[in-house]
Every structure is written in structure tokens, then in C-alpha cells.
Design a protein around this motif. Structure first.
Motif, short mmCIF file in Angstrom:
data_model
loop_
_atom_site.label_atom_id
_atom_site.label_comp_id
_atom_site.label_asym_id
_atom_site.label_seq_id
_atom_site.Cartn_x
_atom_site.Cartn_y
_atom_site.Cartn_z
N GLU A 1 0.84 -1.21 0.00
CA GLU A 1 0.00 0.00 0.00
C GLU A 1 0.86 1.25 0.00
O GLU A 1 0.58 2.22 -0.73
CB GLU A 1 -0.91 0.00 1.22
N MET A 2 1.92 1.24 0.79
CA MET A 2 2.81 2.39 0.83
C MET A 2 3.49 2.59 -0.53
O MET A 2 3.65 3.72 -0.99
CB MET A 2 3.89 2.23 1.91
N GLY A 3 3.88 1.49 -1.17
CA GLY A 3 4.48 1.57 -2.50
C GLY A 3 3.53 2.15 -3.52
O GLY A 3 3.92 2.97 -4.36
N VAL A 4 2.26 1.73 -3.48
CA VAL A 4 1.26 2.27 -4.40
C VAL A 4 1.07 3.76 -4.15
O VAL A 4 1.01 4.57 -5.09
CB VAL A 4 -0.08 1.51 -4.25
N ARG A 5 0.98 4.15 -2.89
CA ARG A 5 0.82 5.57 -2.57
C ARG A 5 1.99 6.39 -3.11
O ARG A 5 1.81 7.47 -3.68
CB ARG A 5 0.70 5.76 -1.06
N LEU A 6 3.21 5.88 -2.90
CA LEU A 6 4.38 6.59 -3.39
C LEU A 6 4.42 6.61 -4.92
O LEU A 6 4.81 7.61 -5.53
CB LEU A 6 5.66 5.97 -2.83
N ALA A 7 4.03 5.50 -5.56
CA ALA A 7 4.01 5.44 -7.03
C ALA A 7 2.99 6.40 -7.62
O ALA A 7 3.18 6.94 -8.71
CB ALA A 7 3.72 4.02 -7.48
N LEU A 8 1.89 6.63 -6.92
CA LEU A 8 0.85 7.54 -7.41
C LEU A 8 1.13 9.00 -7.07
O LEU A 8 0.31 9.87 -7.34
CB LEU A 8 -0.51 7.13 -6.85
N GLY A 9 2.25 9.26 -6.43
CA GLY A 9 2.66 10.64 -6.21
C GLY A 9 2.59 11.13 -4.79
O GLY A 9 2.76 12.33 -4.54
N ALA A 10 2.35 10.27 -3.84
CA ALA A 10 2.32 10.71 -2.44
C ALA A 10 3.73 11.10 -2.02
O ALA A 10 4.72 10.45 -2.39
CB ALA A 10 1.79 9.61 -1.55
N ALA A 11 3.83 12.15 -1.26
CA ALA A 11 5.13 12.58 -0.76
C ALA A 11 5.52 11.71 0.44
O ALA A 11 4.66 11.30 1.23
CB ALA A 11 5.06 14.04 -0.34
N PRO A 12 6.80 11.42 0.59
CA PRO A 12 7.24 10.62 1.74
C PRO A 12 6.79 11.18 3.10
O PRO A 12 6.42 10.38 3.97
CB PRO A 12 8.77 10.60 1.61
N PRO A 13 6.77 12.50 3.31
CA PRO A 13 6.27 12.98 4.60
C PRO A 13 4.80 12.60 4.86
O PRO A 13 4.42 12.41 6.01
CB PRO A 13 6.44 14.50 4.53
N SER A 14 4.01 12.48 3.82
CA SER A 14 2.61 12.09 4.03
C SER A 14 2.51 10.64 4.48
O SER A 14 1.61 10.27 5.25
CB SER A 14 1.78 12.31 2.77
N ILE A 15 3.44 9.80 4.05
CA ILE A 15 3.49 8.41 4.51
C ILE A 15 3.88 8.38 5.98
O ILE A 15 3.31 7.63 6.78
CB ILE A 15 4.48 7.58 3.65
#
Length: 162
Positions: A70-84
Motif C-alpha cells: 500500500e505504501m508503495g502504491v501511494r508513493l508510485a501515485l505521487g504521495a510525498a514521503p512525509p505524508s506516509i
């Protein structure tokens, strides 16, 4: 001690002088039980803080490892690391908040018992409760911060592979 013995024998030679101590020594001896009990409670409190930190770290680490895709998908879709990081820390804060609420209720219930055992300790001391809550919440965020940081650095391509 010799001076005291000669002084007492000068007043009444038949008066036995076997053991004597200063008033401060006597007061220290009387407060020994309370000091030992306070140190024991402090040790148990620190041990409980350590156990809660290790437990929360383990739980958050396990949760992050389960949600790595899920974290990988979020990052792949453009989520910034601080949001994770915020996502994982919010979950750790929710768990810590629940534990703190239960702990505060328990502390207020058990407080009068401890107050009766220790001299000068108040069961509803607001400053002590606030310091304990802030310390526990800080430790919880630290314990959740390590897995959160690891989750924010995951490579999306590696986490999406089967």
C-alpha cells in the motif's frame, strides 16, 4: 560519641548509654521504607515505559511490513514521503492515545492508594500527570517514527513486485 558518653556519665554514672544517633539519622531510618517503595515504583514505571515503547515499535513495524505494498502504491501515485510518515504516525498516536486514556483512568483510581503509602505525594497532581502523558506520547511517537521513516523510504517498484 565519646564526648556524649563522658557527658552522660558525668551527670549520672549509673545511666547506661548503649546506642545513640543523631535526629537526622533517626529521621532517615524512619523514612527508609518510603524511599525504598518510591524507588521501586520508579523502577516499575521506567520498566513499563520501556515495555510500552518496545511493544508499540513492534506493532507499528509489523503493521508497516503488512502494508508495504500500500505504501508503495501511494508513493508510485505521487504521495510525498512525509505524508506516509504522517499516516503511520497518526496510527501510532491513536494507539498511544487509547493507552494513555486507559492509563489516566487507572492512575486516578489507584492514586489514593499510593498517596496513603508515600508521604507528600498527591494522587491528583496535575503537573505530574501532564508530564507523564507528554513523556509517554513522545516515546510513542519515537517508537512509531522508526517504522514510519522506513515506510516512507520504500521503493515503489520493489514493493509492487509479487
Amino acid at each position: 560519641q565519646r564526648d556524649v558518653r563522658t557527658l552522660v556519665s558525668g551527670i549520672d554514672p549509673g545511666l547506661p548509654v548503649s546506642a545513640f544517633r543523631t535526629q537526622s539519622d533517626d529521621m532517615m531510618a524512619q523514612a527508609l521504607r518510603e524511599r525504598v517503595f518510591a524507588r521501586l515504583l520508579t523502577g516499575f514505571g521506567l520498566f513499563g515505559l520501556l515495555l510500552s515503547c518496545i511493544g508499540l515499535y513492534g506493532l507499528m513495524s509489523f503493521t508497516v511490513s503488512q502494508r508495504i505494498s500500500e505504501m508503495g502504491v501511494r508513493l508510485a501515485l505521487g504521495a510525498a514521503p512525509p505524508s506516509i510518515v504522517v499516516l503511520v504516525l497518526r496510527q501510532a498516536a491513536a494507539l498511544a492515545g487509547l493507552g494513555l486514556a486507559i492509563g489516566l483512568v487507572a492512575a486516578l483510581q489507584v492514586g489514593p492508594l499510593v498517596e496513603s503509602m508515600l508521604y507528600g505525594v498527591e494522587s491528583d497532581d496535575g503537573v505530574t500527570l501532564v508530564v507523564a502523558v507528554v513523556l509517554m506520547f513522545g516515546v510513542a511517537l519515537l517508537a512509531g517514527g522508526i517504522p514510519a521513516r522506513r515506510a516512507s523510504r520504500v521503493d515503489p517498484m520493489v514493493s509492487l513486485q509479487p
